[in-house]
Design a protein around this motif. Structure first.
Motif, PDB file in Angstrom:
ATOM      1  N   ASP A 148      56.258  40.272  46.383  1.00 33.78           N
ATOM      2  CA  ASP A 148      56.178  39.638  45.065  1.00 33.78           C
ATOM      3  C   ASP A 148      57.554  39.215  44.557  1.00 33.78           C
ATOM      4  OD1 ASP A 148      55.394  38.753  42.570  1.00 33.78           O
ATOM      5  OD2 ASP A 148      54.885  40.737  41.799  1.00 33.78           O
ATOM      6  N   MET A 158      40.295  40.996  29.977  1.00 33.76           N
ATOM      7  CA  MET A 158      40.363  39.795  29.155  1.00 33.76           C
ATOM      8  C   MET A 158      39.306  39.900  28.057  1.00 33.76           C
ATOM      9  SD  MET A 158      42.784  38.088  30.540  1.00 33.76           S
ATOM     10  CE  MET A 158      42.651  36.460  29.868  1.00 33.76           C
ATOM     11  N   LYS A 163      61.661  39.297  37.848  1.00 30.45           N
ATOM     12  CA  LYS A 163      61.452  39.867  36.509  1.00 30.45           C
ATOM     13  C   LYS A 163      62.232  41.172  36.348  1.00 30.45           C
ATOM     14  CE  LYS A 163      56.751  38.147  35.632  1.00 30.45           C
ATOM     15  NZ  LYS A 163      56.938  37.374  34.418  1.00 30.45           N
ATOM     16  N   PRO A 193      54.076  33.897  35.707  1.00 24.66           N
ATOM     17  CA  PRO A 193      53.218  35.088  35.722  1.00 24.66           C
ATOM     18  C   PRO A 193      53.357  35.812  37.058  1.00 24.66           C
ATOM     19  CG  PRO A 193      51.894  33.066  35.708  1.00 24.66           C
ATOM     20  CD  PRO A 193      53.323  32.658  35.619  1.00 24.66           C
ATOM     21  N   ARG A 228      44.448  38.729  37.936  1.00 21.80           N
ATOM     22  CA  ARG A 228      43.560  38.901  36.792  1.00 21.80           C
ATOM     23  C   ARG A 228      42.989  37.543  36.367  1.00 21.80           C
ATOM     24  NH1 ARG A 228      46.085  42.610  34.322  1.00 21.80           N
ATOM     25  NH2 ARG A 228      47.691  41.345  33.376  1.00 21.80           N
ATOM     26  N   GLN A 229      43.831  36.506  36.344  1.00 23.95           N
ATOM     27  CA  GLN A 229      43.364  35.168  35.976  1.00 23.95           C
ATOM     28  C   GLN A 229      42.328  34.651  36.965  1.00 23.95           C
ATOM     29  OE1 GLN A 229      46.793  32.628  35.515  1.00 23.95           O
ATOM     30  NE2 GLN A 229      47.620  33.836  33.836  1.00 23.95           N
ATOM     31  N   LYS A 247      52.241  38.627  40.140  1.00 25.73           N
ATOM     32  CA  LYS A 247      51.075  38.756  41.011  1.00 25.73           C
ATOM     33  C   LYS A 247      49.892  39.430  40.309  1.00 25.73           C
ATOM     34  CE  LYS A 247      49.943  40.380  45.660  1.00 25.73           C
ATOM     35  NZ  LYS A 247      50.500  41.054  46.844  1.00 25.73           N
ATOM     36  N   PRO A 248      50.092  40.547  39.579  1.00 28.90           N
ATOM     37  CA  PRO A 248      48.946  41.177  38.905  1.00 28.90           C
ATOM     38  C   PRO A 248      48.288  40.247  37.881  1.00 28.90           C
ATOM     39  CG  PRO A 248      50.795  42.690  38.972  1.00 28.90           C
ATOM     40  CD  PRO A 248      51.302  41.362  39.440  1.00 28.90           C
ATOM     41  N   GLU A 249      49.111  39.521  37.126  1.00 28.01           N
ATOM     42  CA  GLU A 249      48.569  38.596  36.127  1.00 28.01           C
ATOM     43  C   GLU A 249      47.794  37.464  36.795  1.00 28.01           C
ATOM     44  OE1 GLU A 249      47.479  36.726  32.666  1.00 28.01           O
ATOM     45  OE2 GLU A 249      48.229  38.748  32.951  1.00 28.01           O
ATOM     46  N   LEU A 250      48.316  36.919  37.884  1.00 26.50           N
ATOM     47  CA  LEU A 250      47.612  35.850  38.598  1.00 26.50           C
ATOM     48  C   LEU A 250      46.275  36.345  39.152  1.00 26.50           C
ATOM     49  CD1 LEU A 250      50.551  34.093  40.456  1.00 26.50           C
ATOM     50  CD2 LEU A 250      49.227  33.208  38.527  1.00 26.50           C
TER      51      LEU A 250
END
Length: 163
Positions: free
Chosen positions: A90, A158, A96, A132, A139-140, A134-137
């Motif tokens: 990642d 969400m 980040k 964003p 989730r999306q 990896k975890p956010e992607l």
């Protein structure tokens, strides 16, 4: 304290293996901070378990370990107080972590990076950190797969859209 030749060989082998198994690397200058800054960076983001940070005892070892890897172009930048952070999974999360830590330790600065085989400038590492992770992607993707009003929307964290 002098490092024995055997210890240097072990460190060289570890770095070679790490670089060959990594997709991305970011060089950090930690001038003006103690050597333990590398440890503090590494522990700053426990979610980044697949990432490592190495403040090699000698830049020469790191340069030798880079030979034949996708990060060989970074070898010329190993001078002074240089550490390298690398990841196989990642690059956004790693960027980040480093940019966040650099905000709390102004003496830390990004020198250069190679992300998935492409050399990037320090400012681009900051841009990468704004994406964003990896975890956010993931989730999306889960939300989209479940549909806008799908029953799994709340399960993936969400909220339901306002009606």
């Amino acid at each position: 304290m002098a490092v024995s030749r055997a210890n240097k060989e072990v460190e060289l082998q570890e770095l070679e293996t790490a670089f060959k198994g990594s997709e991305s690397a970011i060089l950090v200058d930690y001038k003006g901070t103690e050597r333990s800054a590398g440890h503090r960076i590494a522990t700053a983001a426990p979610a980044q378990r697949e990432s490592e940070l190495s403040a090699s005892s000698e830049n020469t070892l790191a340069k030798r370990a880079l030979k034949g890897t996708r990060f060989e172009s970074l070898a010329q930048l190993f001078d002074g107080t240089t550490a390298v952070a690398y990841t196989a999974a990642d690059p956004v999360g790693l960027a980040k972590t480093l940019t966040t830590f650099a905000k709390t330790a102004p003496m830390i600065s990004i020198k250069a990076a190679v992300v998935q085989g492409r050399a990037i400038k320090p400012a681009e590492v900051t841009d990468l950190a704004a994406l964003p992770g990896k975890p956010e992607l993931l989730r999306q993707i889960a939300v989209r797969a479940a549909g806008a009003d799908g029953p799994d929307r709340q399960r993936v964290g969400m909220p339901r859209p306002a009606t």
